[in-house]
Motif scaffolding. Sequence first.
Motif, PDB file in Angstrom:
ATOM      1  N   GLY C  33      -2.117  -2.326 -15.411  1.00  0.00           N
ATOM      2  CA  GLY C  33      -1.625  -2.905 -14.149  1.00  0.00           C
ATOM      3  C   GLY C  33      -2.789  -3.066 -13.191  1.00  0.00           C
ATOM      4  O   GLY C  33      -3.535  -2.125 -12.952  1.00  0.00           O
ATOM      5  N   LEU C  34      -2.919  -4.294 -12.659  1.00  0.00           N
ATOM      6  CA  LEU C  34      -3.983  -4.542 -11.688  1.00  0.00           C
ATOM      7  C   LEU C  34      -3.345  -4.666 -10.308  1.00  0.00           C
ATOM      8  O   LEU C  34      -2.605  -5.598 -10.043  1.00  0.00           O
ATOM      9  N   VAL C  35      -3.576  -3.670  -9.457  1.00  0.00           N
ATOM     10  CA  VAL C  35      -2.940  -3.670  -8.130  1.00  0.00           C
ATOM     11  C   VAL C  35      -3.956  -4.158  -7.100  1.00  0.00           C
ATOM     12  O   VAL C  35      -4.956  -3.505  -6.832  1.00  0.00           O
ATOM     13  N   MET C  36      -3.664  -5.339  -6.542  1.00  0.00           N
ATOM     14  CA  MET C  36      -4.601  -5.959  -5.613  1.00  0.00           C
ATOM     15  C   MET C  36      -4.108  -5.808  -4.188  1.00  0.00           C
ATOM     16  O   MET C  36      -2.999  -5.383  -3.932  1.00  0.00           O
ATOM     17  N   LYS C  37      -4.968  -6.235  -3.259  1.00  0.00           N
ATOM     18  CA  LYS C  37      -4.515  -6.354  -1.870  1.00  0.00           C
ATOM     19  C   LYS C  37      -3.901  -7.729  -1.689  1.00  0.00           C
ATOM     20  O   LYS C  37      -3.417  -8.322  -2.644  1.00  0.00           O
ATOM     21  N   SER C  38      -3.931  -8.247  -0.486  1.00  0.00           N
ATOM     22  CA  SER C  38      -3.268  -9.516  -0.200  1.00  0.00           C
ATOM     23  C   SER C  38      -3.868 -10.665  -0.999  1.00  0.00           C
ATOM     24  O   SER C  38      -5.058 -10.936  -0.920  1.00  0.00           O
ATOM     25  N   LEU C  39      -3.003 -11.338  -1.764  1.00  0.00           N
ATOM     26  CA  LEU C  39      -3.478 -12.483  -2.528  1.00  0.00           C
ATOM     27  C   LEU C  39      -3.626 -13.715  -1.632  1.00  0.00           C
ATOM     28  O   LEU C  39      -4.048 -14.772  -2.074  1.00  0.00           O
ATOM     29  N   LEU C  66      -0.821  -7.714  -9.839  1.00  0.00           N
ATOM     30  CA  LEU C  66       0.169  -7.590  -8.766  1.00  0.00           C
ATOM     31  C   LEU C  66      -0.535  -7.603  -7.410  1.00  0.00           C
ATOM     32  O   LEU C  66      -1.613  -7.026  -7.265  1.00  0.00           O
ATOM     33  N   GLY C  67       0.082  -8.256  -6.417  1.00  0.00           N
ATOM     34  CA  GLY C  67      -0.523  -8.288  -5.085  1.00  0.00           C
ATOM     35  C   GLY C  67       0.502  -7.951  -4.016  1.00  0.00           C
ATOM     36  O   GLY C  67       1.702  -7.884  -4.290  1.00  0.00           O
ATOM     37  N   ILE C  68       0.020  -7.728  -2.798  1.00  0.00           N
ATOM     38  CA  ILE C  68       0.938  -7.433  -1.693  1.00  0.00           C
ATOM     39  C   ILE C  68       0.860  -8.544  -0.655  1.00  0.00           C
ATOM     40  O   ILE C  68       0.008  -9.420  -0.726  1.00  0.00           O
ATOM     41  N   GLN C  69       1.770  -8.494   0.318  1.00  0.00           N
ATOM     42  CA  GLN C  69       1.898  -9.571   1.304  1.00  0.00           C
ATOM     43  C   GLN C  69       0.707  -9.662   2.245  1.00  0.00           C
ATOM     44  O   GLN C  69       0.179 -10.728   2.486  1.00  0.00           O
ATOM     45  N   SER C  70       0.306  -8.545   2.812  1.00  0.00           N
ATOM     46  CA  SER C  70      -0.798  -8.596   3.759  1.00  0.00           C
ATOM     47  C   SER C  70      -1.709  -7.414   3.521  1.00  0.00           C
ATOM     48  O   SER C  70      -1.333  -6.438   2.863  1.00  0.00           O
ATOM     49  N   GLU C  71      -2.901  -7.493   4.073  1.00  0.00           N
ATOM     50  CA  GLU C  71      -3.914  -6.458   3.897  1.00  0.00           C
ATOM     51  C   GLU C  71      -3.395  -5.071   4.266  1.00  0.00           C
ATOM     52  O   GLU C  71      -3.837  -4.071   3.733  1.00  0.00           O
ATOM     53  N   THR C  72      -2.478  -5.045   5.204  1.00  0.00           N
ATOM     54  CA  THR C  72      -2.063  -3.755   5.749  1.00  0.00           C
ATOM     55  C   THR C  72      -0.738  -3.265   5.177  1.00  0.00           C
ATOM     56  O   THR C  72      -0.185  -2.296   5.648  1.00  0.00           O
ATOM     57  N   ASP C  73      -0.239  -3.949   4.146  1.00  0.00           N
ATOM     58  CA  ASP C  73       1.067  -3.585   3.593  1.00  0.00           C
ATOM     59  C   ASP C  73       0.915  -2.391   2.640  1.00  0.00           C
ATOM     60  O   ASP C  73       1.042  -2.524   1.428  1.00  0.00           O
ATOM     61  N   ILE C  74       0.641  -1.230   3.222  1.00  0.00           N
ATOM     62  CA  ILE C  74       0.384  -0.033   2.422  1.00  0.00           C
ATOM     63  C   ILE C  74       1.630   0.383   1.649  1.00  0.00           C
ATOM     64  O   ILE C  74       1.579   0.709   0.463  1.00  0.00           O
ATOM     65  N   ASP C  75       2.764   0.318   2.330  1.00  0.00           N
ATOM     66  CA  ASP C  75       4.033   0.659   1.685  1.00  0.00           C
ATOM     67  C   ASP C  75       4.262  -0.175   0.437  1.00  0.00           C
ATOM     68  O   ASP C  75       4.695   0.330  -0.593  1.00  0.00           O
ATOM     69  N   GLY C  76       4.003  -1.467   0.586  1.00  0.00           N
ATOM     70  CA  GLY C  76       4.213  -2.384  -0.529  1.00  0.00           C
ATOM     71  C   GLY C  76       3.354  -1.984  -1.714  1.00  0.00           C
ATOM     72  O   GLY C  76       3.792  -2.020  -2.865  1.00  0.00           O
ATOM     73  N   GLN C  77       2.127  -1.559  -1.412  1.00  0.00           N
ATOM     74  CA  GLN C  77       1.234  -1.196  -2.505  1.00  0.00           C
ATOM     75  C   GLN C  77       1.677   0.107  -3.184  1.00  0.00           C
ATOM     76  O   GLN C  77       1.615   0.234  -4.400  1.00  0.00           O
ATOM     77  N   ILE C  78       2.163   1.033  -2.372  1.00  0.00           N
ATOM     78  CA  ILE C  78       2.677   2.286  -2.945  1.00  0.00           C
ATOM     79  C   ILE C  78       3.838   1.975  -3.887  1.00  0.00           C
ATOM     80  O   ILE C  78       3.932   2.515  -4.995  1.00  0.00           O
ATOM     81  N   ALA C  79       4.698   1.074  -3.448  1.00  0.00           N
ATOM     82  CA  ALA C  79       5.842   0.687  -4.284  1.00  0.00           C
ATOM     83  C   ALA C  79       5.358   0.093  -5.603  1.00  0.00           C
ATOM     84  O   ALA C  79       5.928   0.376  -6.667  1.00  0.00           O
ATOM     85  N   LEU C 102      -2.928   5.994  -0.473  1.00  0.00           N
ATOM     86  CA  LEU C 102      -2.568   5.683  -1.851  1.00  0.00           C
ATOM     87  C   LEU C 102      -2.836   6.844  -2.809  1.00  0.00           C
ATOM     88  O   LEU C 102      -2.496   6.771  -3.984  1.00  0.00           O
ATOM     89  N   ILE C 103      -3.472   7.901  -2.291  1.00  0.00           N
ATOM     90  CA  ILE C 103      -3.872   8.982  -3.197  1.00  0.00           C
ATOM     91  C   ILE C 103      -2.674   9.704  -3.799  1.00  0.00           C
ATOM     92  O   ILE C 103      -2.652  10.000  -4.999  1.00  0.00           O
ATOM     93  N   ALA C 104      -1.648   9.957  -3.000  1.00  0.00           N
ATOM     94  CA  ALA C 104      -0.489  10.699  -3.520  1.00  0.00           C
ATOM     95  C   ALA C 104       0.175   9.964  -4.688  1.00  0.00           C
ATOM     96  O   ALA C 104       0.367  10.554  -5.756  1.00  0.00           O
ATOM     97  N   PRO C 105       0.523   8.699  -4.540  1.00  0.00           N
ATOM     98  CA  PRO C 105       1.123   8.001  -5.692  1.00  0.00           C
ATOM     99  C   PRO C 105       0.155   7.896  -6.881  1.00  0.00           C
ATOM    100  O   PRO C 105       0.591   7.974  -8.033  1.00  0.00           O
ATOM    101  N   ILE C 106      -1.120   7.753  -6.588  1.00  0.00           N
ATOM    102  CA  ILE C 106      -2.085   7.660  -7.687  1.00  0.00           C
ATOM    103  C   ILE C 106      -2.171   9.002  -8.425  1.00  0.00           C
ATOM    104  O   ILE C 106      -2.258   9.048  -9.660  1.00  0.00           O
TER     105      ILE C 106
END
Lengths: 522, 325, 311
Positions: C33-39, C66-79, C102-106
């Motif tokens: 899984g490749l988890v990116m920031k805002s695409l 996989l990407g998230i909506q905005s640079e600051t969407d930390i919740d989205g990335q955790i999900a 992001l450390i806890a989910p990682i």
Amino acid sequence: MTEPHRAPILRLEGVTKRFPGVLALDAIDLDFSEGEMHALAGENGAGKSSLIRLLAGIHRPDAGRMTLAGQPYAPHAPLDAIRAGVRVVHQEFNLLPALSVAENLLFERLPRRRFGIVDRRAMDRRAEELLARVGLGDLSPRTPVERLGIAQKQLVEIARALSTEGRVLVLDEPTATLTPRETDRLFAQIRQLKAGGMTLIYVSHHLAEIFALCDRVTVLRNGRKVETLPTAETDPAALVRAMIGRTLAAQAPIGGRTLGRDGGDGHRDRREALRVAGLRPIGAPEGGGLDFAVRAGEIVGLAGLVGAGRSETVRAIFGADPRVSGTILRDGRPVRIRAPRDAIAAGICLLTENRKEEGLVLQMPARVNTTLARLGLVSRLGILDRAAERDATLRLAGELATKLSGPEQKVIELSGGNQQKIVLAKWLFGDGGGASAQVLMLDEPTRGIDVGAKAEIYALLGRLAEQGRAILVVSSELPELMHLCDRILVLSRGHLAGEVARADFSEERILSLAYSQYMQTD
Amino acid sequence: MPSSSSGVLVRRILREAGIGLALLVMVLFFAAVAPSFTTHENIANILTQITINLILATGMTFAILVGGIDLSVGAVMALCAVIAGTVLKQDSLSDPEAIGLGILASLLVGMACGGLNGFVSSFWGIPAFIVTLGMLNIARGGALEVTNARTIYDFPDPFNAFGTMSLLGVPVMFLLALALLGIGWLVLTRTVFGRMIYAIGNNEEAVRLSGHRPLVTKVLAFTVTGLFVGIAAIVYMTRLTIANPILGIGFELNAIAAVIIGGTSLSGGRGSLVGTLLGAAIIGVLANGLILMGVSDFFRQIVTGVVIILAVILDSYRARLSLRG
Amino acid sequence: MDRRTFLTGCAAGGALALAPGLASAQTKKPVIGLVMKSLANEFFKDMQEGAVKHAQERGDLTLLPLGIQSETDIDGQIALVENLITKKVDAIVIAPADSRALIAPIARAVKAGIKVVNIDVRFDPASMRKHHIDIVFVGPDNRAGAKMSGDVLAKALGAGGKVVIIEGNPGAENGVQRKLGYMDAIAQGKLDLLDSRTAHWETEEANTVFSNMLTAHQDIQGVMAANDSMALGVVKAIEAAGRKGKIKVVSFDNIPAIQPLLQDGEVIATVDQFGAQLAGDGIDAAMQEIAGKSLTGWTKTELKLVTAPGS
């Protein structure tokens, strides 16, 4: 004074209230005796509403003092008034539409169990008691208020005022929306409260009610107290004279004198300006629908109990609400009406029941409201001609005797009667009378309007009919219809129960027709 | 509603004066503490800096007056810009053709998005807040899709030149914004369309029962909002000579703030473009002046927030005064 | 769930060591899984496209970008990370939106037996210690890169040169590192820092902010912008003030839109961190881990200073 002298429970001394530019109450001295029923009478703007607001704690007096049972009474907020035992039932509803009847009734003191959880069963029981007291015993306390009719809402509002132990109950126009049967029920309730020692302050335009219910009446005019009299020592005519301080030109709005027009037979050969055939408004009962006609130059009344379908009928003709079926003919030719704009194009206008919500743009000037329905007449290529608008506004204000500081005055600042005249001006603007004149429908045109303005509107309608307009009036006040109309159509449960010609006008006749459908099916 | 009757004019000046006075105080304050504030260059800077917000806020005033709101203006602006940018980069077109068609494309895209907002919200009776929130995502996604997240640059020189033109030291783009505001003011106060906007914002049912079709006016009002977004997109492109799909994030909030600070009621029917001009000026002067003073970025943001809230408080007092007449 | 991941890992590890042919016949391709920031950001979009291409070329893995909506969407990335844990992927390559959140989910992913490679922005080492994990970081040294870029400006202006910094998002790790790099260059080159403000990575805001800085400080000689998008806005402000050629700009990222400005000499330097290759490098590291190799610490990726042809 025939009343034995009783101690005043509520006393006002030199109470004065100023609003910017207006002296609403001018050094009022007034006593309310314990257990009496005391009417406040006066035209709109006389100071009745301001007085009620002071009692309710909504406003504070600028000068003077009030005492309640010997203690100084100076409520800073409505809650202070309620705590002191003064409850006010306002003309406008203060109910929360999404909540249930029970929640509304007991909003201030919901019965609770431990942890603040609402005890629904106790709440329903308490609510049922209160509803029974205003004759709404069959209504489920869980019904959301938004599903109630206007009369039921009024009764719920009164029941709410009864939910706390009170010493003084103020009723502001409580019967404005009630049917005679509901009114009777309310009166019985009021008499019972009075017998229980409650002091009642009663505000109403219905002089008959004042004389039927109240012990004493105080007349206010322009913020001043004119007089306080036991009702036994005065009569309606004297009261009206005291209220308006002048004798009305077209006297006796209530009492069935004619407008000086022929008896109604003279219109037989006139063309039918409006005919409806098989009209079934939305929500109408099964059946063939309504068939009737209004001739040019004629004033026709539409009577019936609340819920008989009077407003629904005129709204359906106007296209304000959709209709199930029916044809509308104008001067004998069928017209397609799917929205108000179609009706207006065909020369059919409606002065709606709620002028504030549906008739006027309150925050905007008289000028804007006057030309709103016919902007084409004061614009070219979409550009407005404001000078023409102002001229039209002033001309119509002159014709209708509207009291206006100028064309730019906001209509929210006008009294009810003058607001209604602005709505009329809107429909009369650009309509010259004569052969092309329109069909004017009016739904409760004098609701909440003072006596003087009422008489003026009656005279005006007579004049408009003489100019060749066909006029259809909906009203809950039979004397009004009997005074105004050439004939009266009576609706009962959505059916046309009958027609009464002017020669045969009598309240009994009309009421028996209005009740006819209820008798048959019950 | 403005009017030429003198009594109402006086009252209106008093009503507008609060916000004008606030602007004046602000200007005097910055002039006193930051000497460079009043230089000709800085004033030209401020005018340039408020231009785009002023154009957006002018359009936004239409949507708010009719009782709606448009949260999609920033995103739609990005969509307009990248589509116009794509047209401008067509090699097959000559410069004048590319510029003409690019501008046309931006205006059409803006109007289409605005019109759609207006139609969906008024035909189905959905709050404009929600519909335009949807449009925000559609337009932003559309802009990213069109460009594949790339920045478009290198537009024809005559196109870019507009962004730096000035007339007697005043940026031409600001003059354009001012002219648009003037036209908007005339439309709102002198035309049947403007009358309908105010009347519907106050009481839509009364307008319907007076024989009008509020739907048409509402769709047109939102279309005007969209048109101004299209214009703002072009001005943005000429000023920065690029178009990218993430431009304009949060611009809707600045535009709404300018309208609200300018005294236009969020519930519709009350307010004017004169107020919007003052509102946009206040936001611009505040941002500029605080930077010149050396105030930190974070504190700057706090001050802006406080000003918005103060403006609304002021407005609620004004509303109460006007109710009493 | 642990068992299958464990078996896959063993099989892959064993395959590398003992019998490659046998193992690839028996096991499925590992899923990464490749988890990116805002695409929506060109930089990450490029990075993702590079990664997809790289995965196709390798051919021995399945990539889930996989990407998230905005640079600051930390919740989205955790999900996203949580979804990947549920999906039982073999490895996660992540460009974290926040270096701590992001450390806890990682850590949960690591516990679930998933290999993790950190790219772009480095996890905070102290937070990692607290969660008893040590994730390998594959990425550029933003601070060193910014210093390279800043040094070019220092050299061009000489000691005492008056400069300002246009910062990225306050709190964004790469923004913070780039500012530190610029500060290093300023200290070393004895430059005079007049002002430093954020323009939130954006062109229009950079234009406004820099115009206002220019009014406050007429004598600005150089600008250090934390990314190229903001440099574009700065250059427009310089042109509008009629100071073209008099104020020098250095920047970071090397996006296509900056090229004409480099040609003109308005921007004298930027830094290419080869973003398109970064995720590919991360995937390579993840495949090594799946194969049983244990990676820790910082694998620095290539940075290249790009300067104007004339300077």
